[in-house]
Motif scaffolding. Structure first.
Motif, PDB file in Angstrom:
ATOM      1  N   GLU A  39       5.151   6.774   1.717  1.00  0.00           N
ATOM      2  CA  GLU A  39       5.739   5.553   2.290  1.00  0.00           C
ATOM      3  C   GLU A  39       5.045   4.356   1.668  1.00  0.00           C
ATOM      4  OE1 GLU A  39       8.048   4.738   4.656  1.00  0.00           O
ATOM      5  OE2 GLU A  39       8.577   6.869   4.687  1.00  0.00           O
ATOM      6  N   ILE A  40       5.804   3.374   1.237  1.00  0.00           N
ATOM      7  CA  ILE A  40       5.195   2.146   0.717  1.00  0.00           C
ATOM      8  C   ILE A  40       5.261   1.088   1.812  1.00  0.00           C
ATOM      9  CG2 ILE A  40       5.214   0.404  -1.115  1.00  0.00           C
ATOM     10  CD1 ILE A  40       4.746   3.373  -2.056  1.00  0.00           C
ATOM     11  N   HIS A  41       4.106   0.540   2.135  1.00  0.00           N
ATOM     12  CA  HIS A  41       4.073  -0.500   3.175  1.00  0.00           C
ATOM     13  C   HIS A  41       3.968  -1.859   2.490  1.00  0.00           C
ATOM     14  CE1 HIS A  41       3.218  -2.072   7.249  1.00  0.00           C
ATOM     15  NE2 HIS A  41       2.697  -3.043   6.524  1.00  0.00           N
ATOM     16  N   GLU A  42       5.040  -2.595   2.489  1.00  0.00           N
ATOM     17  CA  GLU A  42       5.040  -3.932   1.869  1.00  0.00           C
ATOM     18  C   GLU A  42       5.683  -4.898   2.850  1.00  0.00           C
ATOM     19  OE1 GLU A  42       7.513  -4.501  -1.625  1.00  0.00           O
ATOM     20  OE2 GLU A  42       6.093  -5.978  -2.400  1.00  0.00           O
ATOM     21  N   THR A  43       4.853  -5.714   3.496  1.00  0.00           N
ATOM     22  CA  THR A  43       5.351  -6.676   4.477  1.00  0.00           C
ATOM     23  C   THR A  43       4.627  -8.007   4.276  1.00  0.00           C
ATOM     24  OG1 THR A  43       3.705  -5.856   6.061  1.00  0.00           O
ATOM     25  CG2 THR A  43       5.920  -4.960   6.275  1.00  0.00           C
ATOM     26  N   PHE A  77       0.833  -1.207   0.000  1.00  0.00           N
ATOM     27  CA  PHE A  77       0.000   0.000   0.000  1.00  0.00           C
ATOM     28  C   PHE A  77       0.864   1.253   0.000  1.00  0.00           C
ATOM     29  CE2 PHE A  77      -1.806  -3.487   2.372  1.00  0.00           C
ATOM     30  CZ  PHE A  77      -3.043  -3.646   1.742  1.00  0.00           C
ATOM     31  N   ALA A  78       0.413   2.273  -0.717  1.00  0.00           N
ATOM     32  CA  ALA A  78       1.035   3.595  -0.617  1.00  0.00           C
ATOM     33  C   ALA A  78       0.263   4.348   0.465  1.00  0.00           C
ATOM     34  CB  ALA A  78       0.961   4.329  -1.938  1.00  0.00           C
ATOM     35  N   GLU A  79       0.939   4.568   1.603  1.00  0.00           N
ATOM     36  CA  GLU A  79       0.243   5.092   2.788  1.00  0.00           C
ATOM     37  C   GLU A  79      -0.309   6.496   2.548  1.00  0.00           C
ATOM     38  OE1 GLU A  79       2.407   2.596   6.323  1.00  0.00           O
ATOM     39  OE2 GLU A  79       2.549   4.772   6.363  1.00  0.00           O
ATOM     40  N   ALA A  80      -1.576   6.679   2.871  1.00  0.00           N
ATOM     41  CA  ALA A  80      -2.268   7.978   2.774  1.00  0.00           C
ATOM     42  C   ALA A  80      -2.476   8.429   1.328  1.00  0.00           C
ATOM     43  CB  ALA A  80      -1.535   9.057   3.586  1.00  0.00           C
ATOM     44  N   SER A  81      -2.337   7.520   0.372  1.00  0.00           N
ATOM     45  CA  SER A  81      -2.473   7.904  -1.039  1.00  0.00           C
ATOM     46  C   SER A  81      -3.929   8.045  -1.466  1.00  0.00           C
ATOM     47  CB  SER A  81      -1.768   6.868  -1.930  1.00  0.00           C
ATOM     48  OG  SER A  81      -2.343   5.583  -1.746  1.00  0.00           O
ATOM     49  N   GLN A  82      -4.872   7.721  -0.584  1.00  0.00           N
ATOM     50  CA  GLN A  82      -6.302   7.862  -0.936  1.00  0.00           C
ATOM     51  C   GLN A  82      -6.691   9.328  -1.096  1.00  0.00           C
ATOM     52  OE1 GLN A  82      -5.152   7.288   2.057  1.00  0.00           O
ATOM     53  NE2 GLN A  82      -6.548   7.846   3.707  1.00  0.00           N
ATOM     54  N   HIS A  83      -5.795  10.233  -0.666  1.00  0.00           N
ATOM     55  CA  HIS A  83      -6.142  11.655  -0.742  1.00  0.00           C
ATOM     56  C   HIS A  83      -5.732  12.297  -2.064  1.00  0.00           C
ATOM     57  CE1 HIS A  83      -7.209  11.311   3.403  1.00  0.00           C
ATOM     58  NE2 HIS A  83      -5.983  11.012   3.774  1.00  0.00           N
ATOM     59  N   ILE A  84      -4.939  11.602  -2.891  1.00  0.00           N
ATOM     60  CA  ILE A  84      -4.488  12.283  -4.122  1.00  0.00           C
ATOM     61  C   ILE A  84      -5.350  11.861  -5.312  1.00  0.00           C
ATOM     62  CG2 ILE A  84      -2.087  12.658  -3.430  1.00  0.00           C
ATOM     63  CD1 ILE A  84      -1.466  10.263  -5.429  1.00  0.00           C
ATOM     64  N   ALA A  85      -5.529  12.789  -6.234  1.00  0.00           N
ATOM     65  CA  ALA A  85      -6.420  12.541  -7.375  1.00  0.00           C
ATOM     66  C   ALA A  85      -5.645  12.016  -8.588  1.00  0.00           C
ATOM     67  CB  ALA A  85      -7.156  13.813  -7.745  1.00  0.00           C
TER      68      ALA A  85
END
Ligand SMILES: O=C(O)CCC(=O)C(=O)O
Length: 277
Positions: A195-199, A164-172
């Protein structure tokens, strides 16, 4: 060997029982557009339902051409949708109140309906799932949509866990991009600020991500399929909007019963799975 009746009854109880969200979970989800939660379902339950889901996926799958002849999308996974309509036991899993309640609480809505379920099996040597946001595909009136991503085995990095790209839901930017080589190239650049969260995921761990959160998955470099079941939920009061691309038109007809634009998305394929008491 058949599963003893009592095990099945125990699994049904587990699928219904509430899961206590960590105290900061709702805040984390709203800030970051996704959350990973451990110990949501037990290993015996996932193994049991997982075997039934896997049988159905390989029975219903129609994508049989060799990997080298597939498009990027086709290389990413076998995709089999609305398994709840195919098998009563899978319906028990998809209709889990435990999972639907988590979706309701994370979004802060009064209840959720099913949009559809889908199994996503990344085969050995399967390719990347390019960066994308799901709501590009959905003609829905607000962003209270959420997907639960449930691995049916431990999923180390080499198998391609969801990232997931953290907090990316806010960009258009990129919201007009379908899953493709183009979305991967464009969003790899555009998401550099996040930040990319990949775990890895351990068995029992699941993620919930919002419809506009950018996500991707790496290749499956292991020798086993990466077996995943997902359910997409939407706010129970969400309405249908005019489809603005051909994928949305197709979804409107396939998953929303082609109900009139402006009406609540309450077609026969969209049962309410949880409502707040
Ligand atoms: O499983 C994958 O590789 C991708 C999953 C995904 O994009 C989703 O569930 O929205």
């Amino acid at each position: 060997m058949a599963t003893p009746h009592t095990d099945h009854e125990q699994f049904l109880r587990e699928l219904e029982a509430p899961y206590a969200l960590p105290v900061n979970a709702v805040r984390f989800y709203h800030d970051n557009g996704y959350i990973k939660l451990k110990h949501v379902l037990s290993e015996p339950l996932l193994t049991w339902y997982g075997n039934i889901i896997t049988d159905a996926v390989f029975r219903l799958n129609k994508l049989t051409k060799p990997m080298e002849e597939r498009t990027t999308y086709e290389k990413a996974f076998l995709q089999v949708m609305n398994l709840w309509r195919e098998h009563d036991t899978i319906r028990e899993f998809v209709f889990s109140k435990r999972l639907a309640r988590i979706a309701t609480e994370l979004m802060g809505v009064k209840g959720v309906r099913l949009y559809h379920d889908q199994a996503l099996y990344k085969e050995p040597s399967g390719g990347i799932t390019p960066w994308h946001a799901d709501q590009f595909y959905w003609p829905l009136s607000n962003d209270n949509t959420i997907t639960v991503w449930i691995p049916l085995q431990d999923t180390p990095l080499e198998m391609g866990p969801l990232a997931f790209a953290e907090a990316s839901q806010h960009i258009a930017i990129g919201r007009d991009k379908e899953i493709s080589d183009e979305s991967e190239a464009m969003l790899t650049q555009a998401l550099k600020q996040f930040e990319i969260h990949e775990t890895p995921f351990e068995l029992g761990e699941v993620s919930f991500h919002s419809g506009w959160t950018y996500h991707r998955a790496g290749v499956n470099a292991s020798e086993k399929p990466r077996k995943v079941m997902t359910m997409i939920y939407m706010d129970k009061d969400i309405c249908i909007t005019e489809p603005t691309n051909s994928y949305r038109t197709n979804d409107w007809k396939t998953w929303l019963d082609a109900l009139p634009v402006g009406s609540v998305a309450n077609g026969k394929l969209n049962p309410v799975l949880y409502t707040l008491e």
